[in-house]
Design a protein around this motif. Structure first.
Motif, PDB file in Angstrom:
ATOM      1  N   ARG A  14       0.835  -1.207   0.000  1.00  0.00           N
ATOM      2  CA  ARG A  14       0.000   0.000   0.000  1.00  0.00           C
ATOM      3  C   ARG A  14       0.870   1.258   0.000  1.00  0.00           C
ATOM      4  O   ARG A  14       0.576   2.259  -0.675  1.00  0.00           O
ATOM      5  N   ILE A  73      -9.570 -12.576   0.939  1.00  0.00           N
ATOM      6  CA  ILE A  73     -10.096 -11.209   1.044  1.00  0.00           C
ATOM      7  C   ILE A  73     -11.587 -11.255   1.322  1.00  0.00           C
ATOM      8  O   ILE A  73     -12.318 -12.066   0.742  1.00  0.00           O
ATOM      9  N   CYS A 109     -15.266  -5.867   3.503  1.00  0.00           N
ATOM     10  CA  CYS A 109     -14.237  -5.154   4.272  1.00  0.00           C
ATOM     11  C   CYS A 109     -13.435  -4.224   3.351  1.00  0.00           C
ATOM     12  O   CYS A 109     -13.063  -3.111   3.740  1.00  0.00           O
ATOM     13  N   PHE A 110     -13.135  -4.674   2.125  1.00  0.00           N
ATOM     14  CA  PHE A 110     -12.391  -3.849   1.191  1.00  0.00           C
ATOM     15  C   PHE A 110     -13.211  -2.646   0.728  1.00  0.00           C
ATOM     16  O   PHE A 110     -12.650  -1.584   0.443  1.00  0.00           O
ATOM     17  N   SER A 164      -9.868  -0.033   2.158  1.00  0.00           N
ATOM     18  CA  SER A 164      -9.029  -0.845   1.268  1.00  0.00           C
ATOM     19  C   SER A 164      -7.673  -1.136   1.888  1.00  0.00           C
ATOM     20  O   SER A 164      -6.650  -0.556   1.511  1.00  0.00           O
ATOM     21  N   TYR A 165      -7.638  -2.013   2.839  1.00  0.00           N
ATOM     22  CA  TYR A 165      -6.363  -2.519   3.371  1.00  0.00           C
ATOM     23  C   TYR A 165      -6.569  -3.978   3.780  1.00  0.00           C
ATOM     24  O   TYR A 165      -7.686  -4.429   4.062  1.00  0.00           O
ATOM     25  N   TYR A 166      -5.504  -4.696   3.822  1.00  0.00           N
ATOM     26  CA  TYR A 166      -5.539  -6.145   4.062  1.00  0.00           C
ATOM     27  C   TYR A 166      -5.358  -6.434   5.557  1.00  0.00           C
ATOM     28  O   TYR A 166      -4.379  -6.013   6.165  1.00  0.00           O
ATOM     29  N   ASP A 209      -5.723  -3.180  -4.067  1.00  0.00           N
ATOM     30  CA  ASP A 209      -7.147  -3.494  -4.129  1.00  0.00           C
ATOM     31  C   ASP A 209      -7.559  -4.151  -5.433  1.00  0.00           C
ATOM     32  O   ASP A 209      -8.758  -4.281  -5.717  1.00  0.00           O
ATOM     33  N   CYS A 219     -13.365  -5.324  -4.740  1.00  0.00           N
ATOM     34  CA  CYS A 219     -14.659  -4.926  -4.187  1.00  0.00           C
ATOM     35  C   CYS A 219     -15.814  -5.604  -4.917  1.00  0.00           C
ATOM     36  O   CYS A 219     -16.948  -5.657  -4.417  1.00  0.00           O
TER      37      CYS A 219
END
Length: 625
Positions: A21, A101, A105-106, A110-112, A150, A159
């Motif tokens: 990221r 994923i 949540c994304f 947008s982070y893992y 993402d 997404c």
């Protein structure tokens, strides 16, 4: 140098994905240059930066180094001492290659999340939907080393991944993991009235246990020795195994017992018997952590109460209290009783022990009742059977019966059977203790010694029994002089002359006062000379001759009062024969009989002559009749 765009990391964000990221925010297509900065090659999927690399990264991003430490230690605290469980989780429990994923949540952020790297986690606990690990467009798995955070490398937006709702049974493990990560205080471990031990485990212990159970069930159901944790999260078989692994611990331990019932139906090793043949190495989970004691206890209880397909005491992983066991194996019974395995089998056959003997084509297995083992061990502390008495005293079986007939030992009517006779142990031990007591008081002496077998043979020749031998020792008539290496009474040595004399005295005491008749052999033993010397003195007329060389005890006493032998003089003065004769010759005392007097083989003197000249130190009689 600092980056122009420095996004703040999330506490629950994967450190690996944060670097990706950070790279995207600063306009780089790949994060390999950042990997190099933190000291990890881009080809590696596991980031293990050292302190110097973290300090450099902190300077470039302006993020506190403690934040990076928290991210690296989010799942497993690297500061603590590494255990076998931690090492296994880092190797097998954390998926550092492909990723999973949650689309919802994304969409929100947008982070893992780092928790998605746990292999056995397949459901998002927040949105209650399955995690997706495969791109919907290119059908390939999603990896860490992609271009953007993402999107897939094919350009598909995460997404837009499908949302697959999970079943209630699939939500138990994600909820547990989330509680462990947030360190939520668990006020109760009871779910719908049933205890669940998973609530009491740490995160590392929980992950390890579930992975272990997944592998066990996978091999049990699919015969695959190694379950691939890289399977699609949409794989119903994979998800079902994880759910069943968790459900085993519901309503503890009843569901666990149901699992063991099914699991033990499959024989795993053809050439083994007992637990290993049905459960394999299932017990290895016990050794990983003390926190798994609840599994050990439940498994042990199941083995002892529910399972009856073989012995289990050689199975050292199960250390249940001995009294709680209903049956033990023949080998363990042999160790406890300190007796050969065949003897244990024989004790079962004669009903001395309660148990079962199972014979197969190649094996013979023995199960012994723990209660009968305890009773038998108690009886062994109090009683000895006839063979043990024989070996302990060093005598024969007939002699044991003679001792019983003479009330020196007594049998136990409670324990004795038709085949085995048991005697009170204390009485048997006390018989041999008397020998040691006498030996301690009389350990001197250098005369010729004989063992107990010689004395018993002499008693047998006189038609007396072994009980007389023990009575003479108990009364102090026979006194052990030495103790040697041997078994039972054969360890003790006695003076030869005293022994023979004691036997003759006992024979005299058993005779009537008016009719004590002795042979020439008995006469020679009483006065301590050879029988040939007695016969020579009879020919010379020094001893009145009876019929067939038989003598009245009164005649022998009269002879003893009138005469004295050279041997008795030696014992009285405690000097050798030459010195005695020299002294007697100096005072002018002549022998009544001797080699130079009448050709006799032994010298004989008048007792009055020696007493008159004070030759004898002991004015009494050495050989009292």
């Amino acid at each position: 140098m600092k980056y122009l765009r420095r996004p703040a990391p999330f506490l629950d964000e994967s450190f690996f994905e944060y670097l990706l990221r950070l790279s995207n925010y600063n306009g780089y297509q790949l994060a390999s240059w950042i990997y190099y900065k933190v000291g990890t090659p881009s080809s590696s999927y596991i980031i293990k930066p050292n302190l110097e690399s973290l300090v450099q990264l902190s300077d470039m991003t302006g993020v506190n180094i403690q934040t990076y430490h928290s991210m690296l230690n989010y799942l497993i605290d690297s500061k603590q001492k590494k255990s076998e469980i931690d090492a296994f989780i880092m190797r097998r429990g954390i998926n550092s290659h492909s990723i999973k994923i949650c689309p919802l949540c994304f969409k929100e952020s947008s982070y893992y999340r780092a928790v998605w790297d746990i292999n056995v986690l397949t459901v998002c606990h927040v949105h209650k939907c399955f995690l997706i690990n495969r791109c919907l467009k290119c059908k390939s798995k999603i990896f860490h080393n992609r271009i953007t955070i993402d999107k897939c490398n094919c350009g598909f937006d995460f997404c837009n991944l499908p949302i697959l709702k999970a079943d209630p049974e699939d939500l138990v493990l994600p909820s547990l993991i989330e509680m462990k990560l947030k360190k939520t205080e668990i006020t109760s471990c009871v779910n719908k009235g049933f205890y669940n031990p998973l609530y009491n485990l740490s995160l590392e212990e929980l992950i390890y246990l579930i992975i272990y159970m997944v592998r066990v069930i996978s091999y049990f159901e699919t015969k695959k020795k190694v379950l691939s944790f890289h399977a699609d999260t949409s794989d119903k078989e994979f998800i079902g195994i994880i759910s069943r692994s968790v459900s085993i611990f519901n309503s503890w331990p009843y569901e666990f017992y149901k699992f063991l019932d099914k699991y033990s139906e499959v024989k795993r090793y053809k050439l083994t018997t007992g637990i290993r043949s049905n459960f394999g190495t299932f017990q290895s989970i016990f050794l990983k952590s003390n926190s798994y004691g609840f599994i050990k206890d439940a498994f042990s209880e199941y083995i002892h109460k529910e399972w009856s397909n073989g012995h289990h005491l050689t199975f050292k992983k199960i250390d249940v209290v001995l009294e709680d066991r209903k049956y033990i194996s023949g080998s363990e019974a042999s160790r406890l009783l300190k007796t050969p395995w065949n003897k244990v089998k024989k004790l079962i056959e004669i009903n001395e022990l309660q148990g079962k003997i199972q014979k197969t084509q190649r094996f013979c297995r023995i199960f012994v009742s723990q209660e009968s083992i305890n009773d038998y061990m108690i009886s062994r502390e109090k009683f000895m059977y006839s063979k043990e008495v024989k070996n302990y005293l060093g005598i024969c079986h007939d002699s044991v019966k003679i001792l019983e007939e003479n009330s020196l030992i007594s049998r136990s009517s409670e324990r004795s059977t038709q085949k085995y006779t048991y005697y009170h142990k204390t009485q048997v031990i006390k018989l041999l203790d008397v020998f040691d007591e006498r030996l301690l008081k009389n350990c001197s002496g250098d005369s010729k010694c004989v063992n107990s077998s010689f004395i018993i043979r002499e008693l047998g020749n006189c038609f007396f029994k072994i009980s007389v031998f023990f009575k003479l020792v108990i009364e102090g008539v026979l006194i052990p002089r030495k103790k040697i290496t041997g078994n039972g009474i054969n360890q003790y040595l006695f003076d030869k002359f005293e022994s023979k004399n004691a036997i003759l005295k006992y024979k005299l005491n058993l005779s009537t006062p008016t009719n004590k008749i002795l042979s020439s052999v008995d006469f020679s033993t009483l006065i301590g000379v050879n029988n040939s010397l007695i016969l020579s003195w009879i020919k010379l007329g020094l001893i009145p001759r009876g019929n067939s060389n038989m003598f009245c005890s009164e005649d022998i006493k009269a002879f003893n009062m009138k005469y004295i032998t050279l041997k008795e003089i030696k014992m009285s003065c405690n000097i050798d024969y030459r010195e005695i004769r020299r002294r007697i010759d100096e005072i002018g005392v002549k022998p009544v009989s001797g080699e130079y007097v009448d050709g006799s083989k032994g010298y004989l003197y008048l007792r009055s002559d020696l007493v008159k000249h004070n030759i004898l130190k002991d004015k009494g009689y050495i050989f009292k009749i």
